[in-house]
Write an enzyme that holds these catalytic residues in place. Structure first.
Site, PDB file in Angstrom:
ATOM      1  N   GLU A   1      -7.343  -3.079  13.700  1.00  0.00           N
ATOM      2  CA  GLU A   1      -6.556  -2.491  14.785  1.00  0.00           C
ATOM      3  C   GLU A   1      -7.257  -2.698  16.132  1.00  0.00           C
ATOM      4  OE1 GLU A   1      -7.099  -0.984  11.879  1.00  0.00           O
ATOM      5  OE2 GLU A   1      -5.099  -0.511  11.089  1.00  0.00           O
TER       6      GLU A   1
ATOM      7  N   HIS B   1      -3.585  25.483  21.530  1.00  0.00           N
ATOM      8  CA  HIS B   1      -3.611  25.103  22.943  1.00  0.00           C
ATOM      9  C   HIS B   1      -3.161  23.658  23.126  1.00  0.00           C
ATOM     10  CE1 HIS B   1      -7.471  23.517  21.520  1.00  0.00           C
ATOM     11  NE2 HIS B   1      -7.459  22.693  22.558  1.00  0.00           N
TER      12      HIS B   1
ATOM     13  N   ARG C   1       0.832  -1.203   0.000  1.00  0.00           N
ATOM     14  CA  ARG C   1       0.000   0.000   0.000  1.00  0.00           C
ATOM     15  C   ARG C   1       0.869   1.257   0.000  1.00  0.00           C
ATOM     16  NH1 ARG C   1      -4.750  -1.224   4.361  1.00  0.00           N
ATOM     17  NH2 ARG C   1      -5.170  -3.348   3.706  1.00  0.00           N
TER      18      ARG C   1
ATOM     19  N   CYS D   1      -9.169  33.989  22.916  1.00  0.00           N
ATOM     20  CA  CYS D   1      -8.606  35.234  22.391  1.00  0.00           C
ATOM     21  C   CYS D   1      -8.692  36.356  23.434  1.00  0.00           C
ATOM     22  CB  CYS D   1      -9.355  35.647  21.116  1.00  0.00           C
ATOM     23  SG  CYS D   1      -8.738  34.848  19.617  1.00  0.00           S
TER      24      CYS D   1
ATOM     25  N   ASN E   1      -3.991  18.088  20.816  1.00  0.00           N
ATOM     26  CA  ASN E   1      -4.802  17.702  19.665  1.00  0.00           C
ATOM     27  C   ASN E   1      -4.783  18.901  18.730  1.00  0.00           C
ATOM     28  OD1 ASN E   1      -5.507  15.478  21.247  1.00  0.00           O
ATOM     29  ND2 ASN E   1      -7.433  16.375  21.909  1.00  0.00           N
TER      30      ASN E   1
ATOM     31  N   ASN F   1     -10.112  23.229  32.292  1.00  0.00           N
ATOM     32  CA  ASN F   1     -10.980  22.918  31.167  1.00  0.00           C
ATOM     33  C   ASN F   1     -12.424  23.168  31.604  1.00  0.00           C
ATOM     34  OD1 ASN F   1     -12.620  21.359  29.228  1.00  0.00           O
ATOM     35  ND2 ASN F   1     -10.655  20.583  28.529  1.00  0.00           N
TER      36      ASN F   1
END
Ligand SMILES: [Zn+2]
Ligand SMILES: [Zn+2]
Ligand SMILES: [Zn+2]
Length: 327
Positions: A296, A153, A7, A30, A140, A63
Site C-alpha cells: 500500500e 470525543h 482472501r 469527565c 479516532n 487540544n
C-alpha cells in the site's frame, strides 16, 4: 483497488480487539476534571455554574498537545529547493458527552445531533479566520484507530492549506462535472439506489453505501441524497436526519464487527468554495480491520479482502432497528 476474493473475509475472520472502556481513572474529559483541559471554547447544556465546571452536555476545548499552533502569522519561505511554512492551525477536541462509557453509536439521536451542531458551530467560527483554508473534523475511535483517550470525543483541525486528498477529490469531481454537467456523487447515488447491492441504509436525507472500490473492508460512505456541497450550510432537519443515519450506521458496524475501532471524517468543500454544483460533501467511515503495509505504501493501491457487496449485505442485514433501506 484490489478486491481480493481469494482472501475473502467474513466479519468473524478479522482478528482484532473490541473497543471497551477500561474505566474513568483520572479521565480529563469527565465531570470534575474540567481544569485538566485548556479552557473551553464552546459549551452546550450548562445552565448554571461558571465556565469549566461540570453540568455540560458537550464541551469543546483546545487540544492540550496540538499538532498546530493557533498564534502567529503565516510565514512561507524557501529553503533551497524546498518550501516550508510555520505550523499555524487550530486543533480542538469535541467532548461528545459527559458519559465516559458511552460511544457515538450508543448516544441518543438528540445527543448525536447536538454533536453535529457543535461541529458546525466550530467550523463556522474558524472560517472567519482568514489564515485557514480547510477545517477537517474527524474521529479516532478506539486505541487501534489512534485514540489516546477512551472518553467519547472527536477532533477538529483547521489548516492553512487544503489537504492533498481533499484537493484531489474536489478537483476530480470538478473535472467530471465539466465533462458531464452532473455531480459524480449524485450519479453514484442514483446508480447505487437502482441496484441496491451496496446500500447499507437510508434515512430521509441520507444514504449509507459501501463504495464500489473500497480501500478497506467494511468502508462506508454517508452521503446526503440531495446535492449539497458543504456540511456546515444545512437546515436543521438535515442534522437530525444525519444524527439518525450516523447512529444507524455505527450501530450496524458495532453489530457486524463486534465494536471495532474505526476512523471517520467529514469531507466538505474548502473554505471559499462552499457553494458549488460539483462537490458533494460526505462522511467516510473506516473500520480498523487490516494493516496498511509495504504494498500500500509503495503503490497507493489497497488490497481489500471483503467485496463491498458482501460487506453491505452483512451491514444491511444487521438487526439494529433504526433505519431500513426503503427499496
Ligand atoms: Zn472520561
Ligand atoms: Zn451531488
Ligand atoms: Zn471523501
Amino acid at each position: 483497488m484490489i478486491i481480493s476474493t481469494e482472501r475473502g473475509k467474513r466479519p468473524s475472520d478479522f482478528v482484532r480487539e473490541s473497543v471497551v472502556t477500561q474505566g474513568k481513572g483520572n479521565c480529563p474529559f469527565c465531570y470534575g476534571n474540567e481544569a485538566k483541559t485548556p479552557p473551553e471554547i464552546l459549551v452546550y447544556g450548562r445552565n448554571s455554574g461558571g465556565a469549566n465546571s461540570p453540568g455540560w452536555s458537550i464541551r469543546v476545548v483546545p487540544n492540550k498537545f496540538p499538532a498546530l499552533g493557533i498564534e502567529g502569522e503565516l510565514d512561507r519561505e524557501g529553503e533551497g529547493l524546498f518550501d516550508k511554512m510555520n505550523g499555524i492551525g487550530a486543533h480542538e477536541v469535541i467532548i461528545e458527552t459527559p458519559d465516559h462509557n458511552a460511544t457515538l453509536a450508543t448516544l441518543p439521536e438528540r445527543a448525536i445531533e447536538d454533536v453535529l451542531w457543535a461541529y458546525r458551530d466550530r467550523m463556522l467560527d474558524l472560517k472567519n479566520d482568514k489564515r485557514f483554508r480547510y477545517v477537517l473534523i474527524f474521529k479516532n475511535h478506539g486505541e487501534a484507530a489512534g485514540a489516546s483517550l477512551e472518553h467519547p470525543h472527536s477532533q477538529l483541525i483547521a489548516l492553512p492549506i487544503v489537504p492533498k486528498q481533499v484537493r484531489e477529490e474536489v478537483d476530480s469531481c470538478k473535472h467530471y462535472y465539466h465533462e458531464k454537467e452532473r455531480c459524480i456523487f449524485c450519479d453514484i447515488i442514483r446508480q447505487e439506489v437502482d441496484t441496491g447491492v451496496r446500500v447499507v441504509g437510508e434515512t430521509e436525507y441520507f444514504i449509507t453505501l459501501a463504495p464500489y472500490a473500497p480501500r478497506f473492508p467494511f468502508e462506508m460512505w454517508i452521503l446526503p441524497k440531495v446535492h449539497g456541497s458543504s456540511f456546515e450550510n444545512n437546515q436543521s432537519p438535515v442534522y437530525s436526519s444525519l444524527a439518525r443515519t450516523l447512529k444507524d450506521t455505527l450501530m450496524r458496524l458495532d453489530a457486524v464487527l463486534d465494536r471495532p475501532a474505526y476512523n471517520s471524517m467529514i469531507h466538505t468543500s474548502p473554505i471559499g468554495e462552499e457553494i458549488n454544483d460539483h462537490y458533494h460533501w460526505h462522511i467516510e467511515v473506516i473500520p480498523k480491520l487490516t494493516k496498511v503495509a509495504g504494498f500500500e505504501w509503495g503503490t497507493g493501491f489497497y488490497i481489500c479482502p471483503t467485496p463491498p457487496e458482501e460487506a453491505a449485505k452483512f451491514l444491511r442485514d444487521a438487526q439494529v432497528g433504526v433505519a431500513q433501506p426503503t427499496h
